[in-house]
Design an enzyme around this catalytic site. Structure first.
Site, PDB file in Angstrom:
ATOM      1  CB  SER A  37      -0.878   0.488   1.049  1.00 55.55           C
ATOM      2  OG  SER A  37      -1.658  -0.850   1.167  1.00 55.55           O
TER       3      SER A  37
HETATM    4  N1  SAH Z   1      -0.109  -4.841   4.216  1.00 57.28           N
HETATM    5  C1  SAH Z   1       0.265  -5.244   2.712  1.00 57.28           C
HETATM    6  C2  SAH Z   1      -0.286  -4.673   1.712  1.00 57.28           C
HETATM    7  C3  SAH Z   1      -1.041  -5.960   1.090  1.00 57.28           C
HETATM    8  S1  SAH Z   1      -2.021  -5.874   0.279  1.00 57.28           S
HETATM    9  C4  SAH Z   1       1.244  -4.460   2.883  1.00 57.28           C
HETATM   10  O1  SAH Z   1       1.890  -3.987   3.252  1.00 57.28           O
HETATM   11  O2  SAH Z   1       2.676  -4.563   1.951  1.00 57.28           O
HETATM   12  C5  SAH Z   1      -3.110  -7.238   0.215  1.00 57.28           C
HETATM   13  C6  SAH Z   1      -2.600  -8.089   0.228  1.00 57.28           C
HETATM   14  O3  SAH Z   1      -3.855  -9.315   0.366  1.00 57.28           O
HETATM   15  C7  SAH Z   1      -2.785  -9.731  -0.980  1.00 57.28           C
HETATM   16  O4  SAH Z   1      -0.755  -9.757  -0.534  1.00 57.28           O
HETATM   17  C8  SAH Z   1      -3.049 -10.093  -0.919  1.00 57.28           C
HETATM   18  O5  SAH Z   1      -2.387 -11.776  -1.580  1.00 57.28           O
HETATM   19  C9  SAH Z   1      -3.983 -10.604   0.723  1.00 57.28           C
HETATM   20  N2  SAH Z   1      -5.267 -11.371   0.796  1.00 57.28           N
HETATM   21  C10 SAH Z   1      -6.034 -10.581  -0.068  1.00 57.28           C
HETATM   22  N3  SAH Z   1      -7.376 -12.183   0.136  1.00 57.28           N
HETATM   23  C11 SAH Z   1      -6.359 -12.483   1.033  1.00 57.28           C
HETATM   24  C12 SAH Z   1      -7.828 -13.106   2.422  1.00 57.28           C
HETATM   25  N4  SAH Z   1      -8.583 -13.691   2.729  1.00 57.28           N
HETATM   26  N5  SAH Z   1      -6.511 -13.731   3.253  1.00 57.28           N
HETATM   27  C13 SAH Z   1      -5.431 -13.088   3.523  1.00 57.28           C
HETATM   28  N6  SAH Z   1      -4.436 -13.243   2.342  1.00 57.28           N
HETATM   29  C14 SAH Z   1      -5.240 -11.685   1.981  1.00 57.28           C
END
Ligand code: SAH
Length: 186
Positions: A37
């Protein structure tokens, strides 16, 4: 909160070839069609979550592990779940190398939360579901806060704050946002 952002070295959480762009205020690709993000959104969500030093925090969507590292500076313990196993592995490795010892990473579908460690004083979700997963509300401690982007497919996503009060659950929308979708294990 700003101290936490200032002290976490964001360039260790982005792919090597994007290191020079790590501190620009926009999201960056981290592989597997996912993104880290943008710094403004990390700061905004962290502020909404009002984390205190005695809090146990659950994050859904570990991605690079950057947001978990920021939360780990403010909380007692951070539990974070990532659905893409390779990303979970990489994030766990990065966090360990950098010495964030109060973070635990699990690979799996975060829809069900982390029941063995519940309840949580705070929960942050960094992928956008169409509706708030009920298990996450259930795993919120009394007085707890959940910060989550919510939106129907092709519709605006809204950053949403859920508060569990003595009498029930209160929801409030804040700003429109654009997150990767919250996916489910097939
Ligand atoms: N917080 C992260 C940004 C994440 S982007 C950072 O600091 O880098 C969102 C993430 O959520 C992605 O990696 C995606 O694979 C994950 N995601 C999506 N659906 C999910 C679920 N049901 N359970 C766990 N992770 C999930």
């Amino acid at each position: 909160m700003l101290d936490a952002i200032r002290t976490v070295p964001r360039h260790f959480f982005v792919p090597d070839h994007l290191e020079a762009a790590a501190y620009n205020d926009h999201p960056l690709p981290i592989g597997h069609h996912q993104t880290i993000s943008q710094p403004y959104i990390v700061a905004y969500m962290t502020e909404l979550l009002k984390v205190a030093p005695d809090h146990r925090v659950l994050e859904i969507g570990t991605g690079s592990g950057y947001q978990a590292a920021v939360l780990s500076k403010l909380a007692k313990e951070v539990y974070t779940i990532e659905i893409v196993p390779e990303l979970a592995r990489n994030a766990a490795e990065t966090l360990k190398t950098l010495g964030y010892a109060n973070v635990q990473v699990r690979a799996g579908d975060g829809y069900a939360g982390w029941p063995e460690k519940a309840p949580f004083a705070r929960i942050m979700v960094t992928a956008a579901p169409e509706r708030i997963p009920q298990p996450l509300i259930d795993q919120l401690a009394p007085g707890g806060l959940l910060v989550i982007p919510v939106g129907e497919r092709n519709d605006t996503q809204w950053m949403t704050i859920v508060e569990k009060t003595a009498t029930g659950v209160v929801q409030r929308k804040t700003i429109p946002v654009a997150f990767v979708p919250f996916t489910r294990k097939p």
